[in-house]
Write a protein that holds these residues in place. Structure first.
Motif, PDB file in Angstrom:
ATOM      1  N   ILE B  28       0.955  -1.576   0.032  1.00 43.97           N
ATOM      2  CA  ILE B  28      -0.045   0.106  -0.168  1.00 43.97           C
ATOM      3  C   ILE B  28       0.493   0.831   0.252  1.00 43.97           C
ATOM      4  N   GLN B  29       1.642   0.910   0.836  1.00 44.44           N
ATOM      5  CA  GLN B  29       2.518   2.089   0.546  1.00 44.44           C
ATOM      6  C   GLN B  29       3.189   2.923  -0.665  1.00 44.44           C
ATOM      7  N   ILE B  30       3.602   1.298  -0.955  1.00 44.58           N
ATOM      8  CA  ILE B  30       4.439   2.104  -2.486  1.00 44.58           C
ATOM      9  C   ILE B  30       2.962   2.592  -3.041  1.00 44.58           C
ATOM     10  N   ALA B  31       1.801   1.449  -3.311  1.00 43.12           N
ATOM     11  CA  ALA B  31       1.118   2.281  -4.155  1.00 43.12           C
ATOM     12  C   ALA B  31       1.013   3.766  -3.807  1.00 43.12           C
ATOM     13  N   VAL B  32       0.063   4.250  -2.897  1.00 37.75           N
ATOM     14  CA  VAL B  32       0.246   5.327  -2.576  1.00 37.75           C
ATOM     15  C   VAL B  32       1.443   6.581  -3.396  1.00 37.75           C
ATOM     16  N   THR B  33       2.123   6.489  -2.922  1.00 31.35           N
ATOM     17  CA  THR B  33       3.646   6.658  -3.077  1.00 31.35           C
ATOM     18  C   THR B  33       3.712   6.941  -4.990  1.00 31.35           C
ATOM     19  N   MET B  34       3.423   5.913  -5.185  1.00 33.95           N
ATOM     20  CA  MET B  34       3.273   5.617  -6.983  1.00 33.95           C
ATOM     21  C   MET B  34       2.157   6.961  -7.201  1.00 33.95           C
ATOM     22  N   CYS B  35       1.674   6.743  -6.866  1.00 36.72           N
ATOM     23  CA  CYS B  35       0.631   7.738  -7.097  1.00 36.72           C
ATOM     24  C   CYS B  35       0.325   9.266  -6.857  1.00 36.72           C
ATOM     25  N   ILE B  36       1.312   9.559  -5.652  1.00 33.79           N
ATOM     26  CA  ILE B  36       1.124  10.887  -5.742  1.00 33.79           C
ATOM     27  C   ILE B  36       2.489  11.309  -6.888  1.00 33.79           C
ATOM     28  N   ILE B  37       3.554   9.993  -6.831  1.00 36.47           N
ATOM     29  CA  ILE B  37       4.685  10.535  -7.133  1.00 36.47           C
ATOM     30  C   ILE B  37       4.328  10.678  -9.059  1.00 36.47           C
ATOM     31  N   VAL B  38       3.356  10.268  -9.094  1.00 36.85           N
ATOM     32  CA  VAL B  38       3.599  10.343 -10.741  1.00 36.85           C
ATOM     33  C   VAL B  38       2.188  11.340 -11.189  1.00 36.85           C
ATOM     34  N   ASN B  39       1.235  11.601 -10.638  1.00 33.89           N
ATOM     35  CA  ASN B  39       0.445  12.145 -10.003  1.00 33.89           C
ATOM     36  C   ASN B  39       1.638  14.277 -10.718  1.00 33.89           C
ATOM     37  N   ALA B  40       2.051  14.664  -9.212  1.00 33.35           N
ATOM     38  CA  ALA B  40       2.680  14.936  -9.140  1.00 33.35           C
ATOM     39  C   ALA B  40       3.999  15.817  -9.949  1.00 33.35           C
ATOM     40  N   ILE B  41       4.348  14.723 -10.854  1.00 32.97           N
ATOM     41  CA  ILE B  41       5.402  14.130 -12.252  1.00 32.97           C
ATOM     42  C   ILE B  41       4.490  15.284 -13.240  1.00 32.97           C
ATOM     43  N   HIS B  42       3.389  14.210 -13.241  1.00 34.86           N
ATOM     44  CA  HIS B  42       2.551  15.062 -14.408  1.00 34.86           C
ATOM     45  C   HIS B  42       2.311  16.670 -13.729  1.00 34.86           C
ATOM     46  N   ILE B  43       2.001  17.349 -12.468  1.00 35.48           N
ATOM     47  CA  ILE B  43       1.969  18.538 -12.578  1.00 35.48           C
ATOM     48  C   ILE B  43       2.603  19.604 -12.801  1.00 35.48           C
ATOM     49  N   ILE B  44       3.980  18.955 -12.443  1.00 36.58           N
ATOM     50  CA  ILE B  44       4.881  19.151 -12.210  1.00 36.58           C
ATOM     51  C   ILE B  44       5.228  20.066 -13.976  1.00 36.58           C
ATOM     52  N   LEU B  45       4.995  19.052 -14.713  1.00 39.80           N
ATOM     53  CA  LEU B  45       5.716  19.165 -16.364  1.00 39.80           C
ATOM     54  C   LEU B  45       4.636  19.824 -17.392  1.00 39.80           C
ATOM     55  N   GLU B  46       3.095  20.104 -16.009  1.00 42.67           N
ATOM     56  CA  GLU B  46       2.517  20.596 -16.768  1.00 42.67           C
ATOM     57  C   GLU B  46       2.994  22.376 -16.912  1.00 42.67           C
ATOM     58  N   ARG B  47       2.939  22.864 -14.931  1.00 43.01           N
ATOM     59  CA  ARG B  47       2.958  23.932 -14.755  1.00 43.01           C
ATOM     60  C   ARG B  47       4.862  24.071 -15.576  1.00 43.01           C
ATOM     61  N   GLN B  48       5.814  23.553 -15.791  1.00 43.21           N
ATOM     62  CA  GLN B  48       6.800  23.702 -15.910  1.00 43.21           C
ATOM     63  C   GLN B  48       6.477  23.964 -17.700  1.00 43.21           C
ATOM     64  N   GLU B  49       5.540  23.582 -18.752  1.00 43.03           N
ATOM     65  CA  GLU B  49       5.037  23.765 -19.983  1.00 43.03           C
ATOM     66  C   GLU B  49       4.573  24.804 -20.307  1.00 43.03           C
ATOM     67  N   LEU B  50       3.892  25.288 -19.008  1.00 41.02           N
ATOM     68  CA  LEU B  50       3.201  26.984 -18.792  1.00 41.02           C
ATOM     69  C   LEU B  50       4.284  27.733 -18.728  1.00 41.02           C
ATOM     70  N   MET B  51       5.288  27.646 -17.757  1.00 36.67           N
ATOM     71  CA  MET B  51       5.856  28.479 -17.481  1.00 36.67           C
ATOM     72  C   MET B  51       7.363  28.783 -18.731  1.00 36.67           C
ATOM     73  N   ALA B  52       7.455  27.801 -19.122  1.00 36.77           N
ATOM     74  CA  ALA B  52       8.075  27.398 -21.013  1.00 36.77           C
ATOM     75  C   ALA B  52       7.603  28.596 -21.704  1.00 36.77           C
ATOM     76  N   ARG B  53       6.635  29.032 -21.940  1.00 40.62           N
ATOM     77  CA  ARG B  53       6.360  29.688 -22.871  1.00 40.62           C
ATOM     78  C   ARG B  53       6.304  30.627 -23.282  1.00 40.62           C
ATOM     79  N   ASP B  54       6.876  31.694 -24.313  1.00 38.65           N
ATOM     80  CA  ASP B  54       7.212  32.567 -24.139  1.00 38.65           C
ATOM     81  C   ASP B  54       6.281  33.754 -24.437  1.00 38.65           C
ATOM     82  N   SER B  55       6.726  34.991 -23.632  1.00 40.31           N
ATOM     83  CA  SER B  55       6.180  36.013 -24.054  1.00 40.31           C
ATOM     84  C   SER B  55       6.141  36.726 -25.342  1.00 40.31           C
ATOM     85  N   GLY B  56       6.727  36.270 -25.995  1.00 35.10           N
ATOM     86  CA  GLY B  56       6.942  37.493 -27.139  1.00 35.10           C
ATOM     87  C   GLY B  56       8.058  38.358 -27.652  1.00 35.10           C
ATOM     88  N   ILE B  57       7.978  38.975 -25.935  1.00 33.88           N
ATOM     89  CA  ILE B  57       9.222  39.532 -26.280  1.00 33.88           C
ATOM     90  C   ILE B  57      11.019  39.725 -25.721  1.00 33.88           C
TER      91      ILE B  57
END
Lengths: 242, 410, 437
Positions: B28-57
């Motif tokens: 169960i520890q492994i399961a919950v850890t995996m659940c948190i890690i995968v979702n956290a990485i997903h959120i992190i990548l989503e945010r990184q993509e957001l932050m990597a956008r170019d403002s144009g200036i």
């Protein structure tokens, strides 16, 4: 079969050196049934461990089945234990989480037999000790005598040339002890060499030869036919000294 | 020498079934850890993509400031002209504009543009930047179609004035949203309507310029309006030659403050700081989630180490017996590694289900994106490895247990 | 008996220092992570004015575009027009009422050495100060008649008073704001409601304003718009007056309605007001007026950030992992004590005795974990504070309630974690462990 020449074993701690065995000499012939007796602390267990390749020694020579085992690697020693030696322990040492079938299976797995071969041998050896019908039982569901029979089945399943028994009846009442001894004699009669360590002279009497160990040395060797009353007295004296 | 009989899957499983609780705790520890890690990485990548956008200036070499007049004799129009001329003449400055809002800064002005006049038609929302003809150079924009503003296009806008200049330049994204049926090149020359029915001619298209609001759905929608503002507070955006921004920021502030005592110069900020501030909560979330992931993995690994050590200790006799019966050290090592692998397998399978479950919840409750399918096998792989690494120490110790322990009573 | 158990617990903890510290660390990490996020969420969702938050209501009237609602599905605008703000103020139908707006201007302190600076302004009415229990250091707010007379008076924040007057009692002194002379009537003590509920349109956790002045001065002095301005049609004309008379919303309004009946009456008044406006050709949308009390308004405005909620849930799962960890470690530890338990049973300890003994041990570990967890939570909050900067400045302090919650959470969760291992340990048969095998 088993040939020890001047085998020495020293335990060292920071403060003291203890000579568990000194110049230990013993020859056991193929097909023999030897009982090793001696007071506690005499080096019986050390002898057993070295004979069974469970421990290394510091000096001398040890040939097992013609092979010099003095300088083998841990891996090679494991293989020899697995192929040539069967162990029977005082505490049976069955694995409590495994049923009888899986317990007997343990050494066969390490041998690398295929599953069909393992199954045949497990059934055969459990059959021999009369417990074939209880293959799926757990050790805790058996009496002590039955557990020791399973341990014997486990020791025999790999068809070793050489059986090492450590106080095989030490944890059993006299009736069970009797039947276990009968089983061992039966096995010996079929050609398996047996070395049995025990502190019980009555039990030792049932072997073909007796060896008395004291202070890490073989002090006396007897054919059981030459077994004398005063020997029992001697061992009693030795015991009371401890 | 591979031999199937040395992989004791069956006996290990049967033994585990007699000790379900300990194994289940780890699974169960492994399961919950995996659940948190995968979702956290997903959120992190989503945010990184957001932050990597170019403002144009040209963010790296730009800064902005506010000039607020307060004196009764403050002449705003003259001040702005003088300020811009002064800044533009400074060595190291590429160009500067007065602008009503700073891209990605959080505050600005939006309007709707529509392709047909009339209050009944919906508009397309866009950020409005009021700028003069220096805008392309000062913001480092690329005009990809049509014409740039000329000085004659630029007018002055009073604070409460509501009408609009006749021309505009829009971003390519805005052109595509306004006229989704047509290639963006053909949007030049079209008329759109602002304030329901005031016509504006699209005279040019720029490649990219983001709105002030980084969380806005239409962040790529922007229009340039050729006008300078008289709102009593003016924003200037200054673009410098590479590497000269930090030297010019205090210099410009000082020159402007000295040149006119009837106003204050405030909020002198580099675009990099503006970006950092606008994306700070995403950056913070990334750091927090990373920390959580690392600590959680360590906790789970320590848990595995603890339970495995305990189980090795409990089974010392058994291990000695196995050794006596002919198990080599590597067989013992393999036993514990394999046991952990089997427990982990239950854990990661459970974890895959939990991960998907949590993701579905996050999608519904917080409108996050769905995770990509390959996150699941990757997560499983990582947790398997964590388990194997964690159990290696205790397993190694188990392998080191002397076979002679088998003959020891007690 | 308890002290005996306590001594046994401490002995047992000392005997297995590594296992014990692993457990304390696991609980501490779990508690630390959850307390950090609980605190942030607790402060975000805190009631900023608890004793009267259900008597204060935010006013919304639907003055929006006939073709589109202000927000889907059919939300009225979150602010009022100048016209509606003034009409509703003049009606005086509530016990207390304030309309307000934010603005900004340059303050020119006396003396050559202090530079002019830009200040945030809250334009509001006399009722603001008693209605929101605003604490005063010097002087007081102003009166209704001063509102109507559009007097150039100002209440300064404590910080502004420090900056301009060096912290002296400045009541009665004059101050130059945006090129006009004002008279100071009051100085606030430190005041920072969390969330800054009275206006959340530009951020729920911003600092309170630097100064407060009568609302109608906006028209008088043509003060600039602060916050968000939204229009569904453009003002008719280019003057400041035209902007004020437009359908652009930029003003917030609160009313104080002590009873449910007052609230019903006020809502009825709002509806009849909307009908009157329809008669004048305004309010083209169907009747859609709202009164929300403080906590309802915080909910509607989604004051608690999504990220904070995501982190809250993740940290609870984190705590779960830490507790599972502790259960595993406790199982290990207690089963290592099987012989001792068997012996105690053999000499006459009841299951209940053993249960208590081990529960005390678990609780000790829990409390140690809780205390360490509090330390970690403080570190965590410092971390959040530095990561989010001024966004989170008012959201990262532990108060006594939170300390109590942390200890309780640690105690409860560690005992919950300890129950199963304890139960297992106590079920060891008395004789089974006395045999040597």
């Amino acid at each position: 079969m088993l040939k020890m020449n001047n085998v020495t074993k020293v335990f060292r701690t920071d403060l003291v050196e203890t000579h568990a065995l000194r110049d230990f000499n013993l020859h056991v012939q193929e097909g023999d049934f030897v009982a090793v007796t001696g007071p506690s602390g005499s080096g019986k267990t050390t002898f057993l461990n070295i004979a069974g390749l469970l421990e290394t020694f510091n000096g001398g020579q040890y040939h097992l089945d013609g092979l010099d085992v003095s300088n083998l690697s841990d891996k090679e020693r494991s293989r020899i234990r697995n192929e040539k030696i069967g162990f029977i322990f005082q505490g049976f040492n069955l694995i409590p989480d495994l049923n009888l079938f899986d317990n007997v299976d343990v050494p066969l797995r390490y041998r690398g037999f295929r599953s069909a071969e393992r199954k045949r041998r497990i059934e055969q050896s459990l059959e021999m000790v009369g417990l074939a019908s209880r293959m799926k039982h757990l050790p805790s569901q058996l009496s002590g005598g039955q557990q020791q029979r399973v341990a014997i089945a486990r020791a025999l399943a790999g068809e070793p040339r050489f059986l090492l028994a450590d106080e095989p009846t030490g944890n059993l009442d006299s009736k069970m002890a009797h039947s276990v001894m009968d089983l061992l004699k039966d096995i010996n009669a079929r050609g398996t060499t047996i070395v049995m360590v025990t502190h019980d002279p009555l039990l030792a009497k049932q072997a073909r030869r007796n060896i008395f160990v004291r202070d890490g040395k073989v002090s006396e060797l007897h054919e059981v036919s030459a077994f004398a009353e005063d020997e029992t007295a001697a061992s009693k004296v030795a015991n009371s000294k401890q | 020498m591979f031999n199937s009989s040395s992989w004791e899957v069956g006996p290990i499983l049967r033994a585990l079934m007699r000790n379900k609780v300990g194994a289940l705790l780890i699974a169960i520890q492994i399961a919950v850890t995996m659940c948190i890690i995968v979702n956290a990485i997903h959120i992190i990548l989503e945010r990184q993509e957001l932050m990597a956008r170019d403002s144009g200036i040209d963010e790296a070499n730009s800064f902005h400031l506010i000039s607020t007049g307060f004196a009764n004799d403050f002449n705003e129009q003259v001040t702005i002209e003088t300020d811009l001329n002064t800044i533009r003449a400074l060595p190291g400055v590429i160009d500067a504009v007065q602008i009503n809002a700073i891209p990605i800064s959080g505050g600005g002005w939006s309007m709707g543009l529509q392709t047909q006049p009339g209050a009944e038609f919906d508009g397309v929302g866009t950020a409005v930047y009021m700028v003069d003809e220096h805008v392309l150079e000062a913001l480092d924009l690329e005009l990809i179609a049509g014409e740039a503003f000329k000085p004659t296009h630029v007018r002055w806008r009073e604070r409460a004035q509501t009408n609009w200049p006749d021309q505009t330049i829009i971003t390519k994204a805005m052109a595509e949203s306004l006229f989704p049926e047509e290639p963006w090149q053909q949007v030049v020359g079209k008329t759109v309507y602002i304030n329901d029915n005031e016509p504006i001619l699209i005279m040019g298209i720029i490649d990219k310029l983001q709105a002030p609001w980084v969380g806005w759905n239409n962040v790529e929608h922007a229009m340039l309006s050729p006008e300078k503002t008289l709102f009593s507070s003016s924003r200037y955006l200054v673009r410098t030659e590479p590497g000269r921004r930090d030297e010019l920021m205090p210099k410009v502030e000082e020159i402007l403050a000295e040149s006119n005592k009837g106003r204050i110069i405030r909020d002198v900020t580099s675009m990099m700081d503006t970006r950092e501030r606008s994306y700070r909560r995403h950056g913070a979330m990334i750091k927090i989630l990373t920390t959580v992931m690392v600590i959680l993995t360590v906790v789970t690994a320590l848990g595995i180490v603890g339970l495995a050590s305990f189980s090795v200790n409990r089974r010392r006799k058994q291990i000695g017996t196995r050794r006596a019966l002919g198990a080599s050290q590597s067989a013992i090592l393999r036993y514990f590694m394999l046991e952990n692998f089997l427990i982990s397998t239950v854990g990661v399978v459970l974890g895959a289900a939990l991960t998907i479950g949590l993701n579905i919840y996050l999608v519904q409750a917080f409108s996050l994106d769905r995770i990509d399918w390959y996150f699941i096998p990757l997560g499983m792989l990582v947790l398997w490895m964590v388990g194997q690494l964690a159990v290696f120490g205790p397993a190694k110790r188990a392998a080191g247990i002397a076979p002679a322990i088998a003959t020891r009573t007690v | 008996m308890f002290s005996y158990y306590l001594r046994l617990a401490l002995l047992s903890i000392k005997r297995n220092p590594i296992l014990s510290s692993l457990m304390v660390a696991a609980i501490a990490l779990g508690i630390g992570a959850s307390m950090t996020t609980i605190t942030v969420n607790y402060l975000m969702s805190a009631d900023p004015i608890p004793h009267k938050s259900d008597e204060l209501f935010y006013v919304q009237v639907d003055s929006w575009d006939p073709n589109d609602p202000y927000d889907e599905p059919n939300e009225p605008p979150d602010q009022l027009t100048w016209t509606d703000a003034n009409n509703l103020m003049n009606a005086r139908k509530a016990t207390r009422q304030v309309a307000m707006a934010s603005s900004g201007a340059v303050i020119e302190p006396h003396g050559q050495d202090s530079k002019p600076f830009n200040a945030g302004i809250r334009l509001t009415f006399a009722d603001f100060f008693p209605m929101f229990d605003v604490p005063f250091l010097y002087g007081s707010g102003w009166s209704e008649s001063q509102d109507l007379a559009r007097e150039q008076i100002v209440v300064l924040s404590r910080e502004t008073n420090e900056r301009v007057f060096g912290g002296e009692n400045s009541v009665g002194r004059s101050i130059r704001i945006g090129g006009n002379q004002f008279t100071v009537v009051g100085v606030l003590n430190h005041w920072q409601p969390v969330p800054k509920f009275y206006d959340v349109t530009t951020g729920a956790f911003n600092e309170t304003e630097d100064l407060f002045m009568p609302f109608l001065l906006k028209e008088e002095l043509e003060l600039p718009n602060g916050g968000n301005t939204n229009c569904w049609k453009s003002p008719e004309g280019d003057s400041f007056k035209a902007f004020l008379q437009s359908e652009c919303v930029n003003y917030q309004m609160w009313v104080e309605l002590p009873t449910e009946r007052d609230k019903q009456d006020y809502l009825a008044f709002l509806n009849s007001y909307a009908d009157d406006q329809k008669a004048l050709g305004r309010f083209p949308r169907p009747l859609n007026n709202r009164l929300s009390n403080v906590m309802q308004w915080m909910e509607i405005q989604e004051v608690v950030a999504d990220d904070a909620r995501i982190m809250l849930w993740l940290s609870f799962m984190f705590l779960l992992v830490c507790l599972l960890n502790t259960i595993g470690l406790l199982l290990s530890k207690f089963s290592g004590k099987a012989a001792e338990i068997g012996l105690r049973r053999a000499v006459g300890a009841s299951k209940g005795d053993l249960f208590m003994q081990h529960l005390v041990e678990t609780a000790c570990i829990g409390i140690a974990g809780g205390i360490a967890g509090l330390g970690l939570a403080m570190l965590g909050l410092l971390g959040i504070g530095s990561l989010y900067g001024d966004f989170a400045e008012n959201l990262t302090s532990l108060d006594l309630t939170m300390v109590a919650v942390a200890l309780l959470l640690a105690l409860v969760s560690s005992i919950a974690a300890g129950l199963y291992p304890t139960w297992r340990a106590c079920n060891i048969a008395p004789a089974s462990q006395l045999k040597s095998q």
